[in-house]
Design an enzyme around this catalytic site. Structure first.
Site, PDB file in Angstrom:
ATOM      1  N   HIS A  95       0.834  -1.206   0.000  1.00  0.00           N
ATOM      2  CA  HIS A  95       0.000   0.000   0.000  1.00  0.00           C
ATOM      3  C   HIS A  95       0.869   1.256   0.000  1.00  0.00           C
ATOM      4  O   HIS A  95       2.073   1.191   0.230  1.00  0.00           O
ATOM      5  CB  HIS A  95      -0.924   0.027   1.228  1.00  0.00           C
ATOM      6  CG  HIS A  95      -2.132  -0.864   1.096  1.00  0.00           C
ATOM      7  ND1 HIS A  95      -2.117  -2.186   1.471  1.00  0.00           N
ATOM      8  CD2 HIS A  95      -3.379  -0.622   0.615  1.00  0.00           C
ATOM      9  CE1 HIS A  95      -3.307  -2.721   1.230  1.00  0.00           C
ATOM     10  NE2 HIS A  95      -4.088  -1.794   0.707  1.00  0.00           N
ATOM     11  N   LYS A 123      -0.597   4.834   4.633  1.00  0.00           N
ATOM     12  CA  LYS A 123      -1.454   3.868   5.360  1.00  0.00           C
ATOM     13  C   LYS A 123      -0.903   3.610   6.760  1.00  0.00           C
ATOM     14  O   LYS A 123       0.280   3.322   6.928  1.00  0.00           O
ATOM     15  CB  LYS A 123      -1.573   2.561   4.562  1.00  0.00           C
ATOM     16  CG  LYS A 123      -2.563   1.585   5.177  1.00  0.00           C
ATOM     17  CD  LYS A 123      -2.912   0.454   4.216  1.00  0.00           C
ATOM     18  CE  LYS A 123      -3.766  -0.615   4.867  1.00  0.00           C
ATOM     19  NZ  LYS A 123      -5.074  -0.116   5.325  1.00  0.00           N
TER      20      LYS A 123
END
Ligand code: NAD
Length: 273
Positions: free
Chosen positions: A153, A157
């Site tokens: 990601h 995040k």
């Protein structure tokens, strides 16, 4: 034509929902609202989402728009979603809920007895199909092949591993009668010795602006099988929510999830039978 009301219309998901509704021939944006005092209140819903003017004003409450629609699509915040479902239940509207972090689902379950509702922590069609095929493959090869998960990601995040990776881990573990809490390996470093047969590795990478990637790897001798999902934008969630809204309006009262919407529960029952 389905008449959809978008809750949290100025939010990241709200804006993408307005975009995909505008591209959808069988669904119409019938209402849009935000929390009272939000700077987008009073603005045109289309222009706020970066589109042409739609002539539809963002209103400060669901009460203002509820008479105009038949389904509410809600990606907002837990408190807001609970207030919205109370009103939707009273007025007989269906609801598609993407809001996460709902600590107590008992009230939503209760409303699901009398109203139509889809609730899913992940509306991506691809991810939900991945859940299904991952369980299927693990049931066939999971005892003989090593099972590993990799999730990647963007750098912003905050949590790791992702909720989706954990769900994939639970699916793998369940398919071979293991408990993920007992067999999960989140880090490997140093002289760790040979991999055990039972362990399920969950590894995390964070870099740049990657929207989200999940790989499930089944490693055998002389071959490996991988299931990969790559999200390119938030539109995959919005598309899944629209599919859920269209499906929901043909159902009776009940609390459903994306596995219901995609017919994957029926499919599993058929396979077992
Ligand atoms: P965001 O903060 O960008 O948007 C939320 C919007 O809701 C904001 O504009 C906020 O002002 C509005 N809002 C808050 N209270 C409100 C109220 N009482 N009435 C009307 N509007 C109100 O967040 P986001 O990234 O769009 O995500 C929203 C939610 O959806 C989060 O819970 C997120 O985790 C979840 N989400 C779920 C999925 C899924 O597939 N289920 C996908 C993406 C995001």
């Amino acid at each position: 034509m389905i008449k959809a009301i978008v809750a949290g219309a100025a939010g990241r998901m709200g804006q993408r929902l307005i975009h995909v509704i505008q591209q959808s021939p069988d669904i119409n944006l019938a209402g849009a609202f935000e929390r009272p005092g939000h700077p987008a209140v009073g603005k045109d819903a289309g222009q706020m989402a970066g589109l042409d003017k739609l002539g539809l004003e963002i209103r400060p409450s669901l009460e203002d728009v509820i008479a105009d629609g038949d389904v509410i699509i809600d990606f907002t915040a837990p408190e807001a979603t609970l207030a919205n479902i109370r009103l939707a239940a009273k007025r007989g509207l269906a609801m598609v809920i993407g809001t996460t972090g709902l600590a107590d689902l008992s009230e939503i379950k209760e409303h699901g007895r009398t109203m139509r509702c889809v609730l899913a922590p992940n509306f991506s069609i691809g991810v939900n199909v991945m859940f299904y095929v991952t369980g299927l493959i693990a049931g066939i090869v999971g005892r003989d092949f090593d099972m590993e998960i990799l999730e990647v990601h963007h750098r912003l995040k905050k949590d790791a591993p992702s909720g989706t990776a954990l769900q994939l881990g639970r699916i793998l573990a369940q398919a071979v009668d293991r408990n993920l809490d007992e067999v999960a390996v989140y880090e490997r470093r140093g002289l760790i010795g040979q991999r055990s047969d039972e362990e399920i590795g969950l590894q995390t990478l964070r870099a740049g602006d990657i929207v989200g990637e999940h790989t499930v790897m089944f490693g055998g001798q002389g071959e490996r099988l991988e299931v990969i999902h790559r999200a390119h934008s938030r539109d995959n969630f919005a598309q899944g929510a629209l599919r859920a809204a269209k499906w929901l309006l043909n159902q009776g009262p009940g609390l459903y999830d994306m596995q219901d919407v995609l017919g994957l529960k029926e499919q599993r029952t058929k396979e077992k039978g």
